[in-house]
Design a protein around this motif. Sequence first.
Motif, short mmCIF file in Angstrom:
data_model
loop_
_atom_site.label_atom_id
_atom_site.label_comp_id
_atom_site.label_asym_id
_atom_site.label_seq_id
_atom_site.Cartn_x
_atom_site.Cartn_y
_atom_site.Cartn_z
N LYS A 94 5.62 -6.31 -9.59
CA LYS A 94 4.53 -6.82 -10.44
C LYS A 94 3.20 -6.24 -10.02
O LYS A 94 2.41 -5.76 -10.86
CB LYS A 94 4.50 -8.35 -10.36
N THR A 95 2.92 -6.24 -8.72
CA THR A 95 1.64 -5.70 -8.24
C THR A 95 1.58 -4.20 -8.46
O THR A 95 0.52 -3.66 -8.81
CB THR A 95 1.47 -6.00 -6.74
N ARG A 96 2.69 -3.52 -8.28
CA ARG A 96 2.71 -2.06 -8.48
C ARG A 96 2.38 -1.70 -9.91
O ARG A 96 1.58 -0.78 -10.17
CB ARG A 96 4.08 -1.50 -8.08
N ILE A 97 2.97 -2.42 -10.85
CA ILE A 97 2.69 -2.14 -12.26
C ILE A 97 1.23 -2.46 -12.59
O ILE A 97 0.57 -1.72 -13.33
CB ILE A 97 3.65 -2.95 -13.16
N ILE A 154 0.84 -1.21 0.00
CA ILE A 154 0.00 0.00 0.00
C ILE A 154 0.87 1.26 0.00
O ILE A 154 0.57 2.24 -0.69
CB ILE A 154 -0.94 0.00 1.22
N HIS A 155 1.97 1.24 0.75
CA HIS A 155 2.90 2.38 0.75
C HIS A 155 3.38 2.68 -0.66
O HIS A 155 3.41 3.84 -1.10
CB HIS A 155 4.11 2.07 1.64
N GLU A 156 3.78 1.64 -1.36
CA GLU A 156 4.30 1.84 -2.73
C GLU A 156 3.21 2.32 -3.67
O GLU A 156 3.45 3.18 -4.53
CB GLU A 156 4.91 0.53 -3.25
N CYS A 157 1.99 1.81 -3.51
CA CYS A 157 0.89 2.25 -4.38
C CYS A 157 0.54 3.72 -4.12
O CYS A 157 0.24 4.47 -5.05
CB CYS A 157 -0.34 1.37 -4.16
N LEU A 193 10.51 1.19 -13.42
CA LEU A 193 10.45 0.11 -12.43
C LEU A 193 11.12 -1.16 -12.95
O LEU A 193 11.73 -1.91 -12.19
CB LEU A 193 8.98 -0.20 -12.07
N LEU A 194 10.98 -1.39 -14.24
CA LEU A 194 11.50 -2.63 -14.83
C LEU A 194 12.95 -2.51 -15.30
O LEU A 194 13.56 -3.50 -15.69
CB LEU A 194 10.62 -3.04 -16.02
N SER A 195 13.47 -1.30 -15.28
CA SER A 195 14.80 -1.08 -15.82
C SER A 195 15.85 -1.97 -15.16
O SER A 195 15.97 -2.03 -13.94
CB SER A 195 15.18 0.40 -15.64
#
Length: 428
Positions: A248-251, A197-200, A219-221
């Motif tokens: 993965k969830t963030r994307i 949740i923090h990251e979202c 993010l994927l770099s």
Amino acid sequence: MITAFVIRFVLFTGVFYLTYIALFRHMSFFKTNRFLLLAIPMVSALIPILAPSFGNTLIPEALTFQLPEVMVQQQALAQSTQSNSINWIWITYLTITILFIVGLARGIIKGRAILKSATPDGPIYFSAKAESPFTFFKAIVIPTELKDNNGLPAIIKHEQVHVNQYHSWDNLYYGLLTGLSWFNPFMHLLAKELRQIHECLADEQALKNTSREEYARLLLSSAFGSEINLSPMAMGTANPFFNSSLIKTRITMIYKQKTQKHFKWLYLALVPLLAGMTLLSCNKAKEVKAMEEPVEQKTTKAMEFGKADSPPLFENCDANAEMDIQKKCFTEGLTNYIINNFKYPDKAYEEQLEGKIFLQFVINQEGSVQEVDVLRSTFPEDANREAVAEAQVYAVKFMAALPKMAPAMKDGKKVAVKLTLPLNLKLD
């Protein structure tokens, strides 16, 4: 009692976690979900602690006069096999807890060491020791090699959200809780959900000035493939930008359509859930009837104790005294008789059993005690049932054998009165 609390704590956190996963995890109400995840541990602990105290004050028959509680004390056994086993359990628990807390402390010390060696630029710290951008309380730490990177503004904006919303304190809170309740798997799972949740929340803010595609590529770099190297137990305070387990969830959430506001009504599903947990905890100490031989039910018509003109009286009470003095003499006489004559039940003493037995009884027109019954009893759920039953049986027989007294009076006539007595078995 501790065992019953632990069982309910694990059960409640598990129910909350599964409810969160089923209903709220994939919603974009990140602020509400953050509050929910922060509240779950405290609510799960407070319900089994506080709710039973409400249930224990209830008396099944409101019209029955309740006498003051009588405490029967006995010196506890100096040492027992049970206490030895409990000590080993406590030693194991404390040892593992200390390991978790030490791990958390090491993580904080490592974060401070990185910060101390970094080059400050306002709230931003550039460090050659940092392997990934991360937030450490009020500081944003950036690896030196990312200083001129095109994606740096988006990273800083993301990390600034962690600072502004005090996410490090959330992580410290959960770090301490998971250390204290390491035996509860749901606490570790809830901690992971909170980090998500923090990251979202931070991604949501960073996307206001960056396209989804650019941010997803960032993010994927592969250039930023590593994350801050802290031990699993020490991840309690830092918020690494490139956390591979969450990317993965963030994307997915970046591209997910915002949840419509009317779905917030789903949070009302927590109300019956809380009510059910409270009711369950109110019955923590089960009401077990004494295992007595069947006795013939009597039908003595008894009035409420307080409605009599004068109460039953022991031999040393003055029948001509005022009503308040007579009542005081009766209650003191009953209390003293119980304290001086009640023998702590053998099995209860061996098991170091403590608890309350609520006895209901009638003092009839002849001044004799009859119809003694156990309304309920409050003992720990893990208490030995044989010891509980023995204590209840003994208490019933003891009350039935009270010395005969002068009966209560109403309008110049002898009357039967019904009373309730809380009997508290307590070890010194």
